[in-house]
Design an enzyme around this catalytic site. Structure first.
Site, mmCIF file in Angstrom:
data_model
loop_
_atom_site.group_PDB
_atom_site.id
_atom_site.type_symbol
_atom_site.label_atom_id
_atom_site.label_comp_id
_atom_site.label_asym_id
_atom_site.label_seq_id
_atom_site.Cartn_x
_atom_site.Cartn_y
_atom_site.Cartn_z
ATOM 1 N N SER A 1 0.845 -1.188 0.000
ATOM 2 C CA SER A 1 0.000 0.000 0.000
ATOM 3 C C SER A 1 0.882 1.240 0.000
ATOM 4 O O SER A 1 1.966 1.239 0.607
ATOM 5 C CB SER A 1 -0.893 0.019 1.240
ATOM 6 N N HIS B 1 -11.093 -3.894 -2.821
ATOM 7 C CA HIS B 1 -11.047 -5.029 -3.748
ATOM 8 C C HIS B 1 -12.449 -5.421 -4.229
ATOM 9 O O HIS B 1 -13.310 -4.587 -4.433
ATOM 10 C CB HIS B 1 -10.313 -6.216 -3.122
#
Length: 286
Positions: free
Chosen positions: A57, A157
């Site tokens: 990330s 997601h």
């Protein structure tokens, strides 16, 4: 030379790396020992410096920038792809009122997909008053909401496509919030390489990841079996919808606009003391 490589089993990552790890492009003498993990596990591996190349990330990059440099290829940035904050329909009115008034917001329990996720960073920018957080595997957040274990869920997601079918409701799209706030694409995740590797190897890796993405775009069905194998029984239509959201021109090369989005994210985060100051350039090719 064999290098360790970590990425998630999500369709966007398997789509990107299929050609690289299965010999569909010339790897110029490099081979790869692959590790499949969820992004927060990869974030924590990066914090320990365990892998030569890894997905992470952008929030996590702030804590490992001394050890890892960002490739211009392989990143996930875009518009309309951000995390969603959701709740149950029966609690929606009450929760929205609390968030508007900022009263008792710290009493709301939020399920997050990881401390170092960009999703959690954006939540902190939009709602700093939401401090009662519980880290969960991203795929478990919807069920935790339905079971009354948490009041709010921060989803990423493929869950972006399934929450409504489960009777859950969007509170805010944090990606849209970021876009309006900054005018930039939302940076979600990137591919980094360990700075201990020679610079020429780092640049080679950047070049190979770019070629792998380009191959995937040119042959979108080439990796279908590999992608499906790791997609956890995801419907094929949803699988390719997922890929289309997270793999785009920024995945081939960040370019000026992609770097601007990342730099803006890091500048705001540093200014707001969400992340520590960074002393090195983030990028391999700088």
């Amino acid at each position: 030379m064999e290098l360790t490589l970590g990425f998630s089993p999500c369709p966007n990552d398997t789509f990107i790396f299929d050609a690289l790890i299965h010999g569909k492009i010339d790897t110029e003498g490099l081979s790869f020992n692959v590790f499949f993990d969820d992004v927060e596990t990869l974030n924590n591996k990066a914090l320990k410096g365990e892998l030569d190349i890894t997905k992470l990330s952008f929030h996590a990059l702030a804590y490992v920038a001394e050890q890892y440099a960002l490739l211009d290829a392989g990143s996930a940035l875009g518009f309309g792809v951000g995390p969603l904050l959701i709740c149950t329909k029966e609690n929606a009115e009450q929760i929205n009122q609390i968030l508007r008034l900022k009263s008792e917001a710290s009493n709301l329990k939020v399920g997050i997909p990881g401390k170092y996720t960009t999703a959690n960073f954006l939540l902190g920018v939009a709602y700093p008053q939401l401090t009662n957080k519980e880290e969960l595997i991203f795929s478990e957040i919807e069920d935790a909401l339905l079971n009354g274990e948490i009041d709010l869920g921060l989803i990423i997601h493929e869950n972006r496509f399934t929450y409504e079918d489960k009777g859950l409701q969007k509170v805010i799209d944090l990606g849209s919030y970021w876009e309006e706030f900054s005018g930039c694409a939302i940076p979600l995740g990137g591919i980094v390489v360990n700075r201990k590797l020679p610079l020429e190897v780092q640049k080679k890796i950047n070049r190979l990841v770019k070629k792998s993405v380009e191959y995937a775009f040119a042959h979108p069905k080439s990796g279908i079996d590999f992608i499906r194998e790791h997609a956890q029984a995801m419907d094929e239509a949803v699988m390719y919808k997922h890929i289309a959201l997270y793999v785009n021109q920024y995945s081939i090369d960040l370019g000026i606009d992609g770097r601007k989005a990342i730099d803006t994210l890091f500048n705001i985060a540093t200014k707001n003391k969400v992340i520590p100051p960074i002393g090195k350039s983030l990028y391999v090719n700088s």
